[in-house]
Design an enzyme around this catalytic site. Structure first.
Site, PDB file in Angstrom:
ATOM      1  N   ASN A  76       0.792  -1.180   0.036  1.00 27.52           N
ATOM      2  CA  ASN A  76       0.067   0.014   0.061  1.00 27.52           C
ATOM      3  C   ASN A  76       0.806   1.200  -0.041  1.00 27.52           C
ATOM      4  O   ASN A  76       1.342   1.635   0.883  1.00 27.52           O
ATOM      5  CB  ASN A  76      -1.078   0.057   1.374  1.00 27.52           C
ATOM      6  CG  ASN A  76      -1.813   1.258   1.373  1.00 27.52           C
ATOM      7  OD1 ASN A  76      -1.832   2.048   0.673  1.00 27.52           O
ATOM      8  ND2 ASN A  76      -2.367   1.387   2.792  1.00 27.52           N
ATOM      9  N   LYS A 115       0.055   4.066  -0.444  1.00 26.66           N
ATOM     10  CA  LYS A 115      -0.635   5.421   0.169  1.00 26.66           C
ATOM     11  C   LYS A 115      -0.345   6.668  -0.721  1.00 26.66           C
ATOM     12  O   LYS A 115       0.006   6.488  -1.817  1.00 26.66           O
ATOM     13  CB  LYS A 115      -0.046   5.750   1.841  1.00 26.66           C
ATOM     14  CG  LYS A 115      -0.128   4.159   2.546  1.00 26.66           C
ATOM     15  CD  LYS A 115       0.211   4.658   3.995  1.00 26.66           C
ATOM     16  CE  LYS A 115       0.019   3.534   4.714  1.00 26.66           C
ATOM     17  NZ  LYS A 115       0.083   3.565   6.323  1.00 26.66           N
ATOM     18  N   HIS A 123      -9.288   0.652   4.701  1.00 30.24           N
ATOM     19  CA  HIS A 123      -8.116   0.700   5.738  1.00 30.24           C
ATOM     20  C   HIS A 123      -8.269   1.759   6.833  1.00 30.24           C
ATOM     21  O   HIS A 123      -9.231   2.687   6.853  1.00 30.24           O
ATOM     22  CB  HIS A 123      -7.080   1.629   4.537  1.00 30.24           C
ATOM     23  CG  HIS A 123      -5.781   1.549   5.312  1.00 30.24           C
ATOM     24  ND1 HIS A 123      -5.444   2.534   6.096  1.00 30.24           N
ATOM     25  CD2 HIS A 123      -4.532   0.754   5.018  1.00 30.24           C
ATOM     26  CE1 HIS A 123      -4.125   2.146   6.617  1.00 30.24           C
ATOM     27  NE2 HIS A 123      -3.520   1.129   5.927  1.00 30.24           N
ATOM     28  N   GLU A 130      -6.858   4.282   8.014  1.00 30.38           N
ATOM     29  CA  GLU A 130      -6.627   5.726   7.694  1.00 30.38           C
ATOM     30  C   GLU A 130      -8.154   6.256   6.982  1.00 30.38           C
ATOM     31  O   GLU A 130      -8.581   7.261   7.272  1.00 30.38           O
ATOM     32  CB  GLU A 130      -5.634   6.028   6.768  1.00 30.38           C
ATOM     33  CG  GLU A 130      -4.081   5.771   7.489  1.00 30.38           C
ATOM     34  CD  GLU A 130      -3.171   5.472   6.922  1.00 30.38           C
ATOM     35  OE1 GLU A 130      -3.071   5.598   5.507  1.00 30.38           O
ATOM     36  OE2 GLU A 130      -2.165   4.811   7.423  1.00 30.38           O
TER      37      GLU A 130
HETATM   38  C1  PEP Z   1      -0.463  -0.048   5.994  1.00 25.15           C
HETATM   39  O1  PEP Z   1      -0.938   1.153   5.539  1.00 25.15           O
HETATM   40  O2  PEP Z   1      -1.410  -0.864   5.596  1.00 25.15           O
HETATM   41  C2  PEP Z   1       0.362  -0.581   6.752  1.00 25.15           C
HETATM   42  C3  PEP Z   1       0.550  -1.575   7.345  1.00 25.15           C
HETATM   43  O3  PEP Z   1       1.596   0.525   6.901  1.00 25.15           O
HETATM   44  P1  PEP Z   1       3.017   0.130   7.476  1.00 25.15           P
HETATM   45  O4  PEP Z   1       3.534  -1.147   6.940  1.00 25.15           O
HETATM   46  O5  PEP Z   1       3.811   1.471   7.217  1.00 25.15           O
HETATM   47  O6  PEP Z   1       2.903  -0.084   9.071  1.00 25.15           O
END
Ligand code: PEP
Length: 255
Positions: free
Chosen positions: A9, A11, A96, A98
């Protein structure tokens, strides 16, 4: 036997040139991976086409980070499932943390998106996970259970089998604090029990549950070797081709 699935991901990171450079490097690193591990990358929507043109015909599938449940209409700024398919997407991440925390998504809105994604033929990766406060209050199991039940409400068996779940404890996302393999395994096993109760054990045994939250090359193998951990949804470490490829390699050697 569940095929491990590692998805990245990205982002809201990178620009067009660095997105393409990252996926070109990744494609080279995983060229020999022989299909033992399913691999997906989810770039920002504006780079789906550019990244898609690199991964076409490769081991790497393309995914989006979000979508809207309506097919078309006056929904400024949104993208439909059909539009994502048109861009070459195979996967879509839904719910997600977020999106839940910053954009007000609820289990009900995720459920609408899930139904639209399935109807269009996308593979949804549906995220669930508790906050630190919820964990400290001993609510982890009930929180992920409620999120599962709300997000998957009304999903028939045949569609359930097309879904992937990502258990992402909110306190572990982007924080460097990773769940211990035992903590991850306990929640994954609980989710499988919830699916057994909602559907049946044959279905529950087939659904892949990824772990997400600060997965890195150094902790991936231990997490991925847990019985009920079937892959990873990777944020930060998916922005470096070497690290992401190392996590894919860990998935291969841990099963
Ligand atoms: C995510 O955004 O789904 C995630 C797990 O981020 P990170 O690996 O940076 O913790």
């Amino acid at each position: 036997m569940r095929q491990p699935f590692i998805a990245g991901n990205w982002k809201m990171n990178l620009d067009r040139a660095s997105s393409v450079a990252l996926v070109v490097q990744l494609a080279e690193l995983v060229a020999e991976s022989s299909g033992e591990v399913e691999i997906g990358v989810c770039p920002p929507a504006c780079y789906l086409e550019a990244v898609g043109s690199v991964v076409i015909g490769s081991e790497i599938g393309l995914g989006a980070q979000n979508m809207y449940h309506e097919e078309s209409g006056a929904f400024t700024g949104e993208l439909s499932a059909a539009m994502l398919l048109d861009l070459g997407c195979k996967y879509v991440i839904l719910g997600h943390s977020e999106r839940r925390q910053l954009f007000g998504e609820t289990d009900a809105s995720i459920n609408e998106k899930l139904k639209a994604a399935l109807a269009a033929g996308l593979t949804p990766i549906v995220c669930v996970g508790e906050t630190l406060e919820e964990r400290e209050f001993g609510q982890t199991e009930s929180i992920v259970e409620t999120q599962f039940e709300g997000s998957f409400s009304g999903i028939e068996e045949v569609d359930m089998l097309k879904c992937v779940i990502a258990y992402e404890p909110v306190w572990a996302i982007g924080t460097g604090k990773v769940a211990t393999p035992d903590q991850a395994e306990a929640v994954h096993a609980h989710l499988r029990k919830v699916m057994t109760n909602q559907y049946n054990s044959e279905i529950a045994e087939q659904i892949r549950i990824q772990y997400g939250g600060s997965v890195k090359p150094g902790n991936a193998e231990e997490l991925l070797s847990q019985k009920n951990v079937d892959g990873a949804l990777v944020g930060g470490a998916s922005l470096k081709a070497d690290d992401f490829a190392a996590i894919i390699a860990a998935a291969k050697s841990s099963k």
